[in-house]
Design an enzyme around this catalytic site. Structure first.
Site, PDB file in Angstrom:
ATOM      1  N   LEU A   1     -27.941 -20.303  -5.013  1.00  0.00           N
ATOM      2  CA  LEU A   1     -27.913 -21.563  -5.764  1.00  0.00           C
ATOM      3  C   LEU A   1     -27.721 -22.762  -4.834  1.00  0.00           C
ATOM      4  O   LEU A   1     -27.571 -23.898  -5.305  1.00  0.00           O
ATOM      5  CB  LEU A   1     -26.794 -21.548  -6.817  1.00  0.00           C
TER       6      LEU A   1
ATOM      7  N   ASN B   1      -4.308   4.799 -12.033  1.00  0.00           N
ATOM      8  CA  ASN B   1      -5.578   5.496 -12.289  1.00  0.00           C
ATOM      9  C   ASN B   1      -6.292   4.922 -13.498  1.00  0.00           C
ATOM     10  O   ASN B   1      -7.500   4.715 -13.482  1.00  0.00           O
ATOM     11  CB  ASN B   1      -5.317   6.984 -12.575  1.00  0.00           C
TER      12      ASN B   1
ATOM     13  N   SER C   1       0.826  -1.218   0.000  1.00  0.00           N
ATOM     14  CA  SER C   1       0.000   0.000   0.000  1.00  0.00           C
ATOM     15  C   SER C   1       0.856   1.261   0.000  1.00  0.00           C
ATOM     16  O   SER C   1       0.374   2.334  -0.381  1.00  0.00           O
ATOM     17  CB  SER C   1      -0.922   0.006   1.227  1.00  0.00           C
TER      18      SER C   1
ATOM     19  N   GLN D   1     -40.136 -14.187  -1.221  1.00  0.00           N
ATOM     20  CA  GLN D   1     -39.775 -12.774  -1.071  1.00  0.00           C
ATOM     21  C   GLN D   1     -38.285 -12.575  -0.767  1.00  0.00           C
ATOM     22  O   GLN D   1     -37.667 -11.624  -1.239  1.00  0.00           O
ATOM     23  CB  GLN D   1     -40.602 -12.130   0.045  1.00  0.00           C
TER      24      GLN D   1
ATOM     25  N   GLU E   1      -4.423  -2.948  -6.914  1.00  0.00           N
ATOM     26  CA  GLU E   1      -4.655  -1.581  -7.416  1.00  0.00           C
ATOM     27  C   GLU E   1      -5.205  -0.677  -6.327  1.00  0.00           C
ATOM     28  O   GLU E   1      -6.070   0.157  -6.567  1.00  0.00           O
ATOM     29  CB  GLU E   1      -5.637  -1.607  -8.596  1.00  0.00           C
TER      30      GLU E   1
ATOM     31  N   ASP F   1      -9.770  -0.363   1.711  1.00  0.00           N
ATOM     32  CA  ASP F   1      -9.595   0.654   2.767  1.00  0.00           C
ATOM     33  C   ASP F   1      -8.736   1.817   2.293  1.00  0.00           C
ATOM     34  O   ASP F   1      -8.990   2.969   2.657  1.00  0.00           O
ATOM     35  CB  ASP F   1      -8.975   0.009   4.021  1.00  0.00           C
TER      36      ASP F   1
ATOM     37  N   GLY G   1     -26.267 -25.684  -2.790  1.00  0.00           N
ATOM     38  CA  GLY G   1     -25.052 -26.479  -3.018  1.00  0.00           C
ATOM     39  C   GLY G   1     -24.490 -26.260  -4.412  1.00  0.00           C
ATOM     40  O   GLY G   1     -23.265 -26.239  -4.607  1.00  0.00           O
TER      41      GLY G   1
ATOM     42  N   CYS H   1      -0.602   5.322 -13.998  1.00  0.00           N
ATOM     43  CA  CYS H   1      -0.951   4.026 -14.617  1.00  0.00           C
ATOM     44  C   CYS H   1      -2.072   3.371 -13.825  1.00  0.00           C
ATOM     45  O   CYS H   1      -3.039   2.834 -14.382  1.00  0.00           O
ATOM     46  CB  CYS H   1       0.240   3.080 -14.621  1.00  0.00           C
TER      47      CYS H   1
ATOM     48  N   PHE I   1      -3.215   8.407   6.162  1.00  0.00           N
ATOM     49  CA  PHE I   1      -2.515   7.145   5.831  1.00  0.00           C
ATOM     50  C   PHE I   1      -1.468   6.752   6.866  1.00  0.00           C
ATOM     51  O   PHE I   1      -1.290   5.594   7.164  1.00  0.00           O
ATOM     52  CB  PHE I   1      -1.793   7.291   4.473  1.00  0.00           C
TER      53      PHE I   1
HETATM   54  C1  LIG Z   1      -3.538 -11.478  -7.669  1.00  0.00           C
HETATM   55  C2  LIG Z   1      -2.790 -10.192  -7.484  1.00  0.00           C
HETATM   56  C3  LIG Z   1      -2.215  -9.565  -8.597  1.00  0.00           C
HETATM   57  C4  LIG Z   1      -1.464  -8.384  -8.428  1.00  0.00           C
HETATM   58  N1  LIG Z   1      -0.858  -7.820  -9.523  1.00  0.00           N
HETATM   59  C5  LIG Z   1       0.018  -6.783  -9.341  1.00  0.00           C
HETATM   60  C6  LIG Z   1       0.808  -6.285 -10.431  1.00  0.00           C
HETATM   61  O1  LIG Z   1       0.652  -6.724 -11.589  1.00  0.00           O
HETATM   62  N2  LIG Z   1       1.736  -5.329 -10.189  1.00  0.00           N
HETATM   63  C7  LIG Z   1       1.940  -4.811  -8.934  1.00  0.00           C
HETATM   64  O2  LIG Z   1       2.811  -3.946  -8.774  1.00  0.00           O
HETATM   65  N3  LIG Z   1       1.197  -5.257  -7.870  1.00  0.00           N
HETATM   66  C8  LIG Z   1       0.261  -6.227  -8.048  1.00  0.00           C
HETATM   67  N4  LIG Z   1      -0.475  -6.702  -6.969  1.00  0.00           N
HETATM   68  C9  LIG Z   1      -0.201  -6.174  -5.644  1.00  0.00           C
HETATM   69  C10 LIG Z   1      -1.335  -5.372  -5.023  1.00  0.00           C
HETATM   70  O3  LIG Z   1      -1.459  -4.128  -5.638  1.00  0.00           O
HETATM   71  C11 LIG Z   1      -1.064  -5.287  -3.522  1.00  0.00           C
HETATM   72  O4  LIG Z   1      -1.324  -6.577  -2.984  1.00  0.00           O
HETATM   73  C12 LIG Z   1      -1.898  -4.241  -2.816  1.00  0.00           C
HETATM   74  O5  LIG Z   1      -1.492  -2.942  -3.183  1.00  0.00           O
HETATM   75  C13 LIG Z   1      -1.815  -4.363  -1.287  1.00  0.00           C
HETATM   76  O6  LIG Z   1      -0.497  -4.457  -0.869  1.00  0.00           O
HETATM   77  P1  LIG Z   1      -0.084  -5.624   0.167  1.00  0.00           P
HETATM   78  O7  LIG Z   1      -0.586  -6.908  -0.363  1.00  0.00           O
HETATM   79  O8  LIG Z   1       1.370  -5.494   0.420  1.00  0.00           O
HETATM   80  O9  LIG Z   1      -0.902  -5.314   1.469  1.00  0.00           O
HETATM   81  P2  LIG Z   1      -0.497  -4.277   2.638  1.00  0.00           P
HETATM   82  O10 LIG Z   1      -0.117  -2.950   2.052  1.00  0.00           O
HETATM   83  O11 LIG Z   1       0.443  -4.935   3.561  1.00  0.00           O
HETATM   84  O12 LIG Z   1      -1.902  -4.099   3.363  1.00  0.00           O
HETATM   85  C14 LIG Z   1      -2.437  -5.074   4.259  1.00  0.00           C
HETATM   86  C15 LIG Z   1      -3.699  -4.507   4.887  1.00  0.00           C
HETATM   87  O13 LIG Z   1      -3.381  -3.315   5.615  1.00  0.00           O
HETATM   88  C16 LIG Z   1      -4.224  -2.259   5.197  1.00  0.00           C
HETATM   89  N5  LIG Z   1      -3.508  -0.985   5.285  1.00  0.00           N
HETATM   90  C17 LIG Z   1      -2.284  -0.678   4.752  1.00  0.00           C
HETATM   91  N6  LIG Z   1      -1.978   0.592   5.034  1.00  0.00           N
HETATM   92  C18 LIG Z   1      -3.021   1.112   5.747  1.00  0.00           C
HETATM   93  C19 LIG Z   1      -3.315   2.399   6.303  1.00  0.00           C
HETATM   94  N7  LIG Z   1      -2.486   3.432   6.173  1.00  0.00           N
HETATM   95  N8  LIG Z   1      -4.477   2.549   6.983  1.00  0.00           N
HETATM   96  C20 LIG Z   1      -5.350   1.521   7.084  1.00  0.00           C
HETATM   97  N9  LIG Z   1      -5.138   0.290   6.580  1.00  0.00           N
HETATM   98  C21 LIG Z   1      -3.988   0.096   5.909  1.00  0.00           C
HETATM   99  C22 LIG Z   1      -4.625  -2.588   3.765  1.00  0.00           C
HETATM  100  O14 LIG Z   1      -5.845  -1.951   3.416  1.00  0.00           O
HETATM  101  C23 LIG Z   1      -4.749  -4.100   3.842  1.00  0.00           C
HETATM  102  O15 LIG Z   1      -6.016  -4.451   4.294  1.00  0.00           O
HETATM  103  C24 LIG Z   1      -1.309  -7.834  -7.140  1.00  0.00           C
HETATM  104  C25 LIG Z   1      -1.931  -8.455  -6.041  1.00  0.00           C
HETATM  105  C26 LIG Z   1      -2.644  -9.605  -6.197  1.00  0.00           C
HETATM  106  C27 LIG Z   1      -3.283 -10.246  -4.993  1.00  0.00           C
END
Ligand SMILES: Cc1cc2nc3c(=O)[nH]c(=O)nc-3n(C[C@H](O)[C@H](O)[C@H](O)COP(=O)(O)OP(=O)(O)OC[C@H]3O[C@@H](n4cnc5c(N)ncnc54)[C@H](O)[C@@H]3O)c2cc1C
Length: 416
Positions: free
Chosen positions: A370, A272, A169, A311, A395, A399, A372, A270, A415
């Site tokens: 649906l 965005n 993040s 319903q 992306e 949160d 099972g 990118c 943040f």
């Molecule tokens: C299948 C898949 C494909 C992907 N493809 C790409 C790709 O092609 N290129 C690429 O660069 N990345 C890619 N990603 C990475 C993706 O963008 C990241 O997983 C995502 O940005 C979250 O980062 P993280 O997994 O390190 O989670 P973390 O940043 O560790 O976050 C963990 C949790 O903490 C929360 N958190 C973090 N900071 C805060 C804050 N300040 N306040 C409150 N909550 C917070 C987050 O919301 C989350 O719930 C991919 C991910 C997946 C799962």
């Protein structure tokens, strides 16, 4: 317009007319909702593009997607097919090999691809918004001419490396670094969770220079010290390959640096574009679940009546349709803003967050409708629900997008 013909007929010469392909969905395509007559707000070109991609998804994606997801493998030949229908870089101008379409066309294409599967839309999103977009916006003329036409046709596959093992993040804290060695750069570091890294020919990688500024560079498979290990055992986006990018003293030629951008603005712009496509895409996943649930509940009888007559089931269907309709309107106006270059990152965040949550809620609830059968591969809900767990995370997480909206309202960054 040349590329529209590509969409209608395909480069391969295959006819992609509606009605001539095998219909694979469990519901009639005519039942896909347009409850607020949004079609009336689209151009004839938009509708033709949408219907052509819908038809292609029926014939190419639907028959193969469950097996691919069950086997945790991608659909063979997918990228070339996506190139044939003009789904790679839809808004890239024709002079660089793209179809030169507008942003609403791009959105509608993403919607139809994700009705098939989020993995298919992810493949097109990454290639279009995360690889072609930065090369087009920030690349040199030589880089554009070298890479964009082959990326548009699907002859080469690209990936985008921003996320790292220790920084998701918060990409501003990235550790990947390059140093200037006179006639080349030396790159070290690692990226994680990279869509298509194991099959990519090139990677747009974001790393810090000695001055601490983030820059983008294009890496090619085969460069010494550059490896792309596969990530195994995912329960989500199983028809998409995910992996790492590892840089161990990779010598990157100086001409591979994207010359026209510096700082996090590069990768964030990118994102965005990709988030905008996701906002549309997930409507397709929600439509697939909704249409399946309508059809199934009308056919399935319990207590001597179709379950659609109860319903509680109708409440769910009514809420699904309401939420899909709201999401469609959000996207259409966002598309208008995007076409006018007026869509703010915070507006895109709101749509991504709202629409992904809408879609994952519909996938989870419709699966229950649906019984099972909802857990079976013959129906799409479980697959969509599992896929959307990635979409709600990548992306920018659900949160993080909320915090972006909060910052836009208050002017205060919550943040860190
Ligand atoms: C299948 C898949 C494909 C992907 N493809 C790409 C790709 O092609 N290129 C690429 O660069 N990345 C890619 N990603 C990475 C993706 O963008 C990241 O997983 C995502 O940005 C979250 O980062 P993280 O997994 O390190 O989670 P973390 O940043 O560790 O976050 C963990 C949790 O903490 C929360 N958190 C973090 N900071 C805060 C804050 N300040 N306040 C409150 N909550 C917070 C987050 O919301 C989350 O719930 C991919 C991910 C997946 C799962």
């Amino acid at each position: 317009m040349n590329y529209l013909l590509t969409i209608y007929f395909g480069n391969s010469g295959k006819a992609l007319f509606l009605g001539k392909t095998k219909i694979m969905s469990y519901y009639p395509l005519t039942s896909i909702p347009d409850y607020y007559s949004i079609d009336a707000l689209l151009t004839e070109e938009h509708k033709l593009i949408r219907d052509s991609v819908r038809s292609w998804v029926e014939s190419f994606v639907m028959p193969k997607i469950d097996e691919a997801a069950q086997n945790h493998t991608d659909i063979p030949g997918l990228m070339k097919e996506l190139g044939n229908i003009g789904a790679l870089g839809p808004y890239i101008p024709e002079e660089y090999g793209g179809p030169g379409l507008d942003q609403i066309s791009y959105g509608l294409i993403m919607q139809e691809l994700e009705r098939g599967d989020s993995a298919v839309r992810s493949a097109a999103s990454v290639q279009s918004s995360l690889v072609m977009f930065p090369i087009f916006e920030y690349g040199s003329e030589e880089q554009k001419r070298k890479y964009l036409p082959k990326l548009a046709s699907g002859d080469i596959i690209g990936c985008f490396g921003l996320t790292e093992p220790n920084h998701g993040s918060d990409p501003s804290s990235m550790e990947s670094k390059f140093t200037d060695q006179g006639d080349h750069y030396l790159l070290n570091g690692a990226k994680m969770w990279i869509t298509n890294s194991p099959v990519a020919d090139i990677a747009v990688v974001w790393a810090k220079g000695e001055d601490g500024k983030v820059r983008g560079m294009i890496l090619e498979r085969g460069m010494e010290g550059f490896t792309t290990p596969t990530t195994h055992n995912k329960w989500s986006l199983r028809a998409s390959k995910t992996g790492e990018l590892v840089f161990n003293n990779v010598k990157v030629p100086k001409e591979n640096l994207l010359p026209n951008v510096e700082g996090l603005k590069g990768p964030l712009s990118c994102l965005n574009s990709a988030r905008y496509g996701i906002s549309w895409g997930v409507i397709g996943a929600a439509m697939d679940c909704y249409c399946t649930a309508v059809q199934y509940t009308k056919e399935r009888k319990q207590f001597g009546k179709p379950i659609a007559s109860f319903q509680l089931q109708q409440k769910k269907l009514a809420e699904f349709l309401t939420e899909i309709t709201k999401a469609q309107l959000l996207c259409l106006q966002l598309g208008n803003l995007k076409n006018a270059h007026k869509a703010s990152p915070a507006q895109i965040s709101m749509a991504k967050r709202n629409n992904v949550k809408m879609a994952i809620d519909i996938a989870r609830e419709s699966r229950q409708m649906l019984g099972g059968m909802g857990i079976m591969g013959e129906f799409p809900m479980m697959r969509h629900a599992a896929n959307l767990e990635s979409v709600i995370t990548y992306e920018g997480t659900h949160d993080i997008h909320l915090l972006i909206t909060g910052m836009d309202i208050t002017g205060i960054n919550a943040f860190g």
